[in-house]
Design a protein around this motif. Structure first.
Motif, PDB file in Angstrom:
ATOM      1  N   ASN A  97      -9.215  29.691   7.744  1.00 16.37           N
ATOM      2  CA  ASN A  97      -8.952  28.418   7.066  1.00 16.37           C
ATOM      3  C   ASN A  97      -7.683  28.456   6.219  1.00 16.37           C
ATOM      4  O   ASN A  97      -7.715  28.256   4.998  1.00 16.37           O
ATOM      5  N   GLU A 104      -8.774  27.340  -4.743  1.00 20.16           N
ATOM      6  CA  GLU A 104      -8.292  28.130  -3.601  1.00 20.16           C
ATOM      7  C   GLU A 104      -8.801  29.566  -3.686  1.00 20.16           C
ATOM      8  O   GLU A 104      -9.265  30.142  -2.708  1.00 20.16           O
ATOM      9  N   ARG A 148     -16.132  33.940   0.029  1.00 14.98           N
ATOM     10  CA  ARG A 148     -16.931  33.705   1.235  1.00 14.98           C
ATOM     11  C   ARG A 148     -17.176  34.987   1.994  1.00 14.98           C
ATOM     12  O   ARG A 148     -18.280  35.308   2.390  1.00 14.98           O
ATOM     13  N   THR A 208     -12.513  30.497  -2.650  1.00  9.49           N
ATOM     14  CA  THR A 208     -12.895  30.622  -1.241  1.00  9.49           C
ATOM     15  C   THR A 208     -12.877  32.068  -0.765  1.00  9.49           C
ATOM     16  O   THR A 208     -13.481  32.391   0.253  1.00  9.49           O
ATOM     17  N   LYS A 209     -12.191  32.944  -1.506  1.00  6.54           N
ATOM     18  CA  LYS A 209     -12.151  34.353  -1.111  1.00  6.54           C
ATOM     19  C   LYS A 209     -13.511  35.026  -1.258  1.00  6.54           C
ATOM     20  O   LYS A 209     -13.734  36.108  -0.719  1.00  6.54           O
TER      21      LYS A 209
END
Length: 600
Positions: free
Chosen positions: A327, A525, A531, A528-529
């Protein structure tokens, strides 16, 4: 719905379950008269019933496991150890021995294999020979042996086997049934479509041969579950590569290298493989642990034709780039356009199952004459293996390979003084000229940038949006000569092992080259790391291990909880060198004002 219970001749009667109704009425009267004795009797019967139920369950499981030793024409499953359910040995999927649904997009039974991934995800691979007219236009489901189903979502097409990949979730009712059985892909959940068990056992991701690649001289297998700890690798002599179906005289060749998830072995002698000519271009390949005589479950295939050298090979590009992404559509234009202008000829994007607009962005960039190849890489936590794969896959088209992420940008401070325009010669100028011994890898130190007071992704891009960094450089990234990489393909993401008997390694000082790593971005932003981390040997950030790892963020725990004052963290030095340089190179006047070239 009721099911009969099969009793063995020696089994005791089920005290409480077989009591007549009249007894239940008289029981209360008896209990009043002889309460202690009656309570002891009831307790004994309950205990005996529970014990016998457990006995039946164990018998049923054992019976189901034993039933898995079946040998249909083209599907083989061999159980070596009844106590283990990682025991699917090999499959030549041509016919399924359990009933399957015929769906409108698939003519005939679904030829598929399934793998249980982490987080109860099931990966379903439909073989390349199965016609799928418009899988994205119809609703498909994974139908499991007990009748439970979950939606099957199209993931993509694997580039090297051309198998179509679907994902579904293992229903909760099936999570208590071990071993886990393979679902059937269907477009209908009609009652008569129920699967007849036993379905083939579904291998688990932690013990699997998941990919293969053939070079001119050998075969490379990518395997989970053998070398599990970084720096500890089992000797290659412990393994063999297995080609074909053992019933049809499978061929074994010795493993010549065992490193991380990468195993190399010799090509098989195809004249010794007794398989039909029609299937000779797609031979199941796996890895055998010699001492235990255990063949690891596999979804990988060997293609003899893939080892052939092209008749008219194209000239190699001097410099290419590889990265593994998830993504990153909003970041990719800036990264590609910048590095292309300073010398990268081709980009290999290993797409770890993105679900944003990545494919569209890549298509647009290719239409603008950038050279990008997207490799759909569905396998989770395999970054090292993916980079090893790119080292051999890209070797025919590239001399040097740059391994950096899409939030990392290489530049030389000298360019700010001497260059009014970007040049294709800039990055190649950082590569070594003739040396003795020859240099096979160049490493560039990283400067880690903080959020720089940003609260959301800057529209003009990360270079313009983030301008404050940590004082001390962290780690490095490398550009490697593909011919210099060690035969084992060993890498730790940041660099590769080299053939040290011939090649050396060069570290560039910060005044020659630096890498701006926009690591700690605006919180939405950065969050999201959490995940997942793509490295096989780095724990996910939610996992409570290695709290002091350099991969982790200082001051952040194991949950994506925004620290107070995040926007001002990791800001020791104001550094706008690359920001000013790219303003000079990539800014243009538009009706809406000044914009960077990658802004839409």
């Amino acid at each position: 719905m009721s099911f009969p219970i099969k009793k063995s001749p020696s089994s005791p009667s089920l005290c409480l379950l077989s009591f007549p109704l009249s007894f239940s009425f008289s029981l209360s009267e008896t209990m009043r008269r002889k309460a202690p004795t009656t309570l002891l009797l009831v307790f004994f019967c309950v205990l005996l019933s529970a014990f016998y139920s457990l006995h039946l369950s164990r018998d049923a499981i054992s019976h189901s496991l034993t039933e898995l030793r079946f040998y249909p024409k083209n599907l083989t499953a061999s159980l070596k150890d009844p106590g283990s359910y990682n025991h699917v040995i090999r499959e030549e999927i041509k016919e399924l021995t359990h009933r399957t649904r015929r769906v409108s997009s698939i003519q005939g039974p679904v030829d598929s294999v399934s793998v249980l991934l982490p987080n109860w995800e099931v990966l379903v691979l439909v073989s390349a020979g199965t016609p799928l007219t418009s899988p994205s236009e119809e609703s498909l489901y994974c139908l499991f042996p007990n009748g439970e189903a979950s939606p099957a979502n199209l993931s993509g097409v694997l580039p090297f086997s051309n198998a179509t990949a679907f994902k579904c979730i293992l229903p909760k009712g099936n999570r208590r049934r071990q071993p886990f059985h393979r679902p059937v892909l269907t477009s209908s959940l009609e009652k008569e479509s129920a699967v007849i068990t036993p379905a083939p056992v579904m291998p688990r991701w932690g013990f699997l041969v998941y990919e293969s690649f053939s070079t001119e001289t050998d075969v490379i297998l990518f395997v989970k579950g053998v070398n599990n700890r970084q720096g500890i690798n089992r000797p290659p002599e412990e393994f063999s590569c297995v080609f074909g179906d053992e019933e049809n005289s499978a061929v074994r060749t010795p493993v010549t290298s065992s490193m991380q998830e990468v195993f190399r072995c010799q090509h098989p002698n195809l004249t010794a493989v007794n398989i039909p000519i029609a299937t000779a271009e797609r031979i199941k390949v796996s890895l055998e642990i010699n001492r235990q005589k255990v063949v690891i479950p596999s979804v990988a295939y060997y293609s003899p034709s893939s080892r052939r050298t092209p008749a008219n090979p194209k000239p190699k590009s001097l410099l290419c780039a590889t990265t593994m992404v998830y993504n990153v559509a909003k970041f990719l234009r800036e990264w590609v356009m910048y590095h292309s202008k300073i010398g990268v000829d081709k980009f290999f994007i290993y797409d770890n199952e993105s679900d944003d607009d990545l494919k569209r962005v890549i298509k647009e960039l290719n239409e603008e004459d950038y050279n990008i190849e997207r490799i759909f890489w569905v396998w989770p936590k395999t970054q090292e293996a993916g980079f090893s794969h790119s080292a051999v896959y890209g070797k025919d088209s590239c001399a040097w390979m740059m391994y950096v992420d899409v939030d990392e940008f290489i530049f030389s401070p000298s360019w700010l003084k001497n260059s009014s325009q970007p040049s294709k010669a800039m990055l190649p100028s950082l590569l070594p000229s003739s040396t003795n011994p020859p240099i096979g890898q160049v490493s560039i130190k990283c400067n880690d940038f903080g959020p720089s007071e940003q609260k959301e992704h800057p529209a003009e891009g990360v270079i313009q949006g983030y301008n404050c960094r940590r004082r001390v450089e962290q780690r490095h990234k490398s550009i490697v000569l593909l011919d210099a990489i060690d035969y084992s393909l060993l890498n730790v993401i940041h660099h590769f092992g080299l053939n040290n008997s011939y090649y050396s390694w060069q570290d560039l000082p910060l005044d020659v080259a630096a890498l701006n790593h926009y690591k700690y971005q605006a919180w939405p932003e950065f969050m999201t790391k959490f995940r997942r981390r793509v490295s096989a040997f780095v724990a996910d950030w939610r996992t409570g291990v290695n709290p002091n790892s350099k991969d982790r963020t200082p001051g952040l725990g194991f949950q994506p909880i925004k620290p107070e004052n995040w926007e001002n963290m990791f800001c020791d030095v104001k550094d706008e060198r690359l920001k000013l340089l790219t303003q000079r190179w990539f800014t243009s006047q538009t009706p809406e004002g000044l914009k960077m070239a990658w802004q839409r």
